[in-house]
Scaffold this active site. Structure first.
Site, mmCIF file in Angstrom:
data_model
loop_
_atom_site.group_PDB
_atom_site.id
_atom_site.type_symbol
_atom_site.label_atom_id
_atom_site.label_comp_id
_atom_site.label_asym_id
_atom_site.label_seq_id
_atom_site.Cartn_x
_atom_site.Cartn_y
_atom_site.Cartn_z
ATOM 1 C CE1 TYR A 40 -3.329 -2.805 0.589
ATOM 2 C CE2 TYR A 40 -4.599 -0.795 0.878
ATOM 3 C CZ TYR A 40 -4.546 -2.147 0.641
ATOM 4 O OH TYR A 40 -5.704 -2.843 0.449
ATOM 5 C CG ASP A 97 -1.563 -19.743 3.577
ATOM 6 O OD1 ASP A 97 -1.047 -19.418 4.660
ATOM 7 O OD2 ASP A 97 -0.969 -20.455 2.735
ATOM 8 C CG ASP A 150 -7.746 -3.572 2.803
ATOM 9 O OD1 ASP A 150 -8.787 -3.343 3.453
ATOM 10 O OD2 ASP A 150 -7.585 -3.162 1.649
ATOM 11 C CE LYS A 168 2.062 -18.187 1.940
ATOM 12 N NZ LYS A 168 1.311 -19.381 2.246
#
Ligand code: NAD
Length: 359
Positions: free
Chosen positions: A123, A224, A248, A190
């Site tokens: 972002y 995930d 988000d 991740k």
């Protein structure tokens, strides 16, 4: 009387912001609202969607309530919402996902608080368009410094994650947990794939967690796997600490656990200034129809009242929202068991019911 900025936004923004303002005023807290316009609608007048006057007013009043602002998809202006967070150093995005009895949800208990890093990650707005001369240069540089080949028509977004910002947001999450009697912080990333960026975020979270050992429990999840576990057993999560993009996406997932975007509030908090706004966007298809649920913006107002120390009015307003949702009568379409329920009320009528329920 205290002055607070009110950015109505666009799409359904003006309607939900007006409804929230009425509910907040009905608590009896004396607020002078300074209306601040931002978004595509002010481009012609100011030459920018985020006029300096708006930023100056928010800096001066230190607090604002904001409706959503549309960002064109793909091409066009960059997000005013993201620009506002950067300009005012609103580094922490706080998004509670609490299930109120009566909201349409398959779950019995959800009470999660998302703490999303608000300034970095994908972002940051550092992007290189496909075919642009800088992109070609960047591709050449990358191919000279690492073994992977990139297609010449590649577009590139940069994912910057710094130790300073990661430590800062981790501290915020743990301090929030301590101040609000929360038991556990889960760092979401991740880091198995993005070893340097997400790895750094996780390392910072671990370092900060060590300072709170014995006070707040700490655990880690890959994003995930977190998504799957949130759907299966959301009750196991307390405070979630995430970098910007995952934060988000997981915010919308958590909104889905508690009855939808219509009931999911948020706040963007910085060292000097705080701007409260719903998780949802401008939902253009419902604009001007008095149809959107005002709850997310009203609950953002509850967060705002707590932020300025008006704890008792905040509790009374939250209780009023709770009782209207529990009763399920004067609620918008999204809180009815069926979407086409003809007994659903409009945005302002739901706000009226909340106002009547304030004790
Ligand atoms: P959205 O959140 O605006 O709407 C998605 C869907 O959620 C809607 O079609 C509607 O079905 C439902 N919904 C949202 N708010 C609701 C409410 N209050 N009551 C009932 N149902 C509601 O997401 P989108 O369509 O992806 O985005 C629309 C625009 O909003 C885009 O331009 C996007 O960039 C912008 N946006 C702005 C903000 C912000 O201002 N902070 C946040 C997210 C998206």
């Amino acid at each position: 009387m205290r002055t607070i900025g009110l950015i109505p936004g666009d799409g359904i923004g003006p309607e939900v912001a007006h409804a929230a303002r009425r509910c907040i005023d009905a608590t009896g807290v004396k607020i002078h609202w300074e209306i601040l316009e931002a978004g595509v609608g002010v481009m012609a007048k100011y030459g920018t969607p985020l006029p300096e006057e708006v930023l100056a007013a928010i800096r001066k009043h230190r607090v604002a309530l904001k409706g959503p602002i549309t960002t064109p998809i793909g091409k066009g202006i960059r997000s005013v919402n993201v620009a506002l967070r950067h300009a005012l150093d609103l580094y922490a995005c706080l998004r509670p996902a609490k299930l109120y009895e009566g909201a349409p949800s398959p779950y019995k208990q959800v009470d999660i608080v998302i703490v999303r890093e608000n300034s970095e990650d994908l972002y940051a707005g550092i992007e290189f368009d496909d075919g642009a001369p800088e992109t070609k240069e960047l591709i050449q540089w990358l191919e000279a410094h690492q073994p992977k080949k990139l297609a010449p028509d590649t577009a590139i977004s940069i994912k910057p994650i710094s130790r300073r910002a990661s430590v800062r947001i981790a501290r915020y999450a743990f301090e929030y947990a301590v101040a609000n009697g929360r038991k556990k912080v889960t760092a979401v990333q991740k880091a198995n794939i993005m070893k340097f960026t997400d790895g750094l975020f996780l390392e910072a979270a671990r370092e900060v967690a060590a300072l709170y050992s014995g006070k707040v429990e700490f655990e880690e999840r890959l994003v995930d796997n977190l998504c799957m576990q949130l759907v299966q057993r959301p009750e196991q999560f307390d405070v979630l600490l995430l970098p910007n993009l995952y934060g988000d996406i997981v915010s919308d997932l958590c909104a889905g656990l508690i009855g939808g975007l219509g009931v999911a509030p948020g706040g963007n908090i910085g060292p000097e200034v705080a701007v409260f706004e719903p998780v949802h966007g401008s939902a253009p298809k419902y604009a001007g129809q008095n149809k959107a649920n005002p709850t997310a913006t009203v609950l953002s107002g509850v967060m705002m009242l707590r932020h300025i120390g008006e704890l008792q009015p905040a509790d009374r307003l939250e209780q009023a929202v709770r009782s209207v949702i529990r009763e399920g009568r004067y609620v918008t379409y999204d809180l009815k068991p069926r979407r086409n329920d003809s007994t659903a009320v409009g945005t302002q009528e739901m706000a009226d019911a909340i106002i009547s329920a304030i004790r």
